[in-house]
Design a protein around this motif. Structure first.
Motif: not given
Length: 391
Positions: A158, A104-105, A107-110, A80, A87, A78
């Motif tokens: 990101r 994953l988007r 899970e990461l709220d991204e 960012h 992870r 990950w």
């Protein structure tokens, strides 16, 4: 990397690199180049993909991601901006490539994060496993198998930083000049650009013309069997209707004027993006129809397989079966239907079950293990090892 380092050695590197102009206004500068030692050729190999992942990496502040070693457990990276984490990805084991990206988007709220991921083929080190990125993939040379060997399921990026150029106005003028140069017009110096679009579902007459050229007049490479009388008006109409009903929209890669990736929605299947001509490779290998090609390509994309090699390997296996080199003992429960045979082989290969364990290594290595004259059927290979990217 020393000459003694093998593909599945911890010392092998897996390098994700963005180009110098990536993420700038330069038209189409969006490529991710993935370099490693190939399990298929045992030489250095690179594969490239478009999409948005490389520009996102640049916005995060990086030019490359270099992986060395192996994780003892399945993980994902990950990235960012300045934060980089390894992870746990045990909950993603066996998940499809597109499914992994969406999970994953969330899970990461991204929702704007960009993801490169492998499917089950990469996890099981299939020699022609790909690394998928939704609208594009790095598929040649078993790149995905190396990622799987390192136990890395995905790399999520990101980036919210800026890309600065030294002389922005002069640079923009150059970029605009290039854009004008490649636009469609009578004196377009690259007349082959638009037909790339046409085969994915633009005007009917272009679709019909280009599909006929690919499916009936296959004049380069080593066409195993040619069916000169295949293309008819009825087939043209059927294929056009199939494309029109399945295609939901056309999508481009980062900062590219060409929308040459199609999102396809088939009954009962998740929406996916078709890259290049893989819609034809499965169809041609199985001598089937376009609906079959679009359907099996969805499953193969989730598995993470090279859309050129996989159909050829499956056709190779059926040729061996038809000629008595493989038997019912090798292919227990082989379905009667031609199309079901391909779905059956796809699952065997991806799971490395039975004869699928040999077929997962490609036609060259599989033929050497199978013997009994199988080498004569391992055709269309680059320097013996790797299936040609036949379109």
């Amino acid at each position: 990397v020393g000459p003694e380092v093998e593909a599945f050695s911890p010392e092998n590197l897996l390098i994700f690199a963005a180009g110098l102009l990536c993420a700038t206004p330069a038209t189409g500068c969006n490529r991710t180049i993935v370099t490693t030692i190939s399990p298929q050729t045992k030489l250095m190999a690179f594969s490239m993909m478009g999409g948005v992942w490389a520009p996102e990496l640049k916005y995060a502040g990086y030019d490359k991601v270099i992986l060395r070693g192996k994780s003892p457990e399945l993980v994902y990276l990950w990235i960012h901006n300045d934060k980089v984490e390894i992870r746990d990805a045990s909950h993603l084991a066996g998940k499809g490539s597109n499914e992994t990206a969406e999970l994953l988007r969330k899970e990461l709220d991204e929702p704007k994060a960009e993801v490169v991921a492998i499917g089950l083929a990469g996890e099981n080190r299939v020699f022609y496993a790909s690394i998928e990125q939704g609208r594009s993939s790095a598929s040649r040379g078993g790149i995905g198998a190396v990622m799987g060997d390192k136990n890395v399921k995905a790399i999520v990026v990101r980036g919210t930083g800026d890309i600065n150029v030294a002389k922005p106005m002069e640079y923009l003028e150059e970029c605009n000049e290039v854009m004008e140069y490649i636009k469609w017009r009578e004196d377009n110096p690259i007349p082959g650009v638009i037909p790339i679009l046409s085969v994915l579902g633009s005007p009917q007459e272009m679709v019909i013309h280009d599909e006929k050229w690919h499916t009936e007049n296959f004049v380069w490479g080593n066409a195993r069997t040619r069916r000169k009388d295949f293309w008819t008006e009825e087939v043209a109409k059927e294929w056009y209707n199939t494309l029109e009903s399945a295609r939901t929209r056309m999508i481009s890669c980062f900062n590219c004027p060409m929308k040459c990736a199609a999102t396809l929605s088939l009954p009962g299947l998740p929406t996916y993006m078709m890259k290049c001509f893989s819609k034809l490779t499965y169809t041609m290998a199985s001598m089937s129809n376009l609906e079959f090609g679009l359907t099996i390509a969805q499953k193969a994309t989730e598995y993470g397989l090279d859309g050129y090699s996989a159909p050829q390997v499956m056709a190779f296996a059926l040729e061996l079966y038809e000629n008595g080199i493989l038997t019912d003992d090798d292919l227990p429960g082989l379905p009667e239907s031609n199309e079901d045979k391909f779905f059956y082989l796809l699952d065997l290969i991806v799971n490395r079950e039975g004869i699928g364990d040999l077929l997962a290594n490609g036609t060259y290595w599989a033929a050497k293990e199978i013997g009994k004259g199988a080498e004569e059927y391992a055709h269309n290979n680059i320097k013996k090892h790797e299936q040609l990217p036949l379109k």
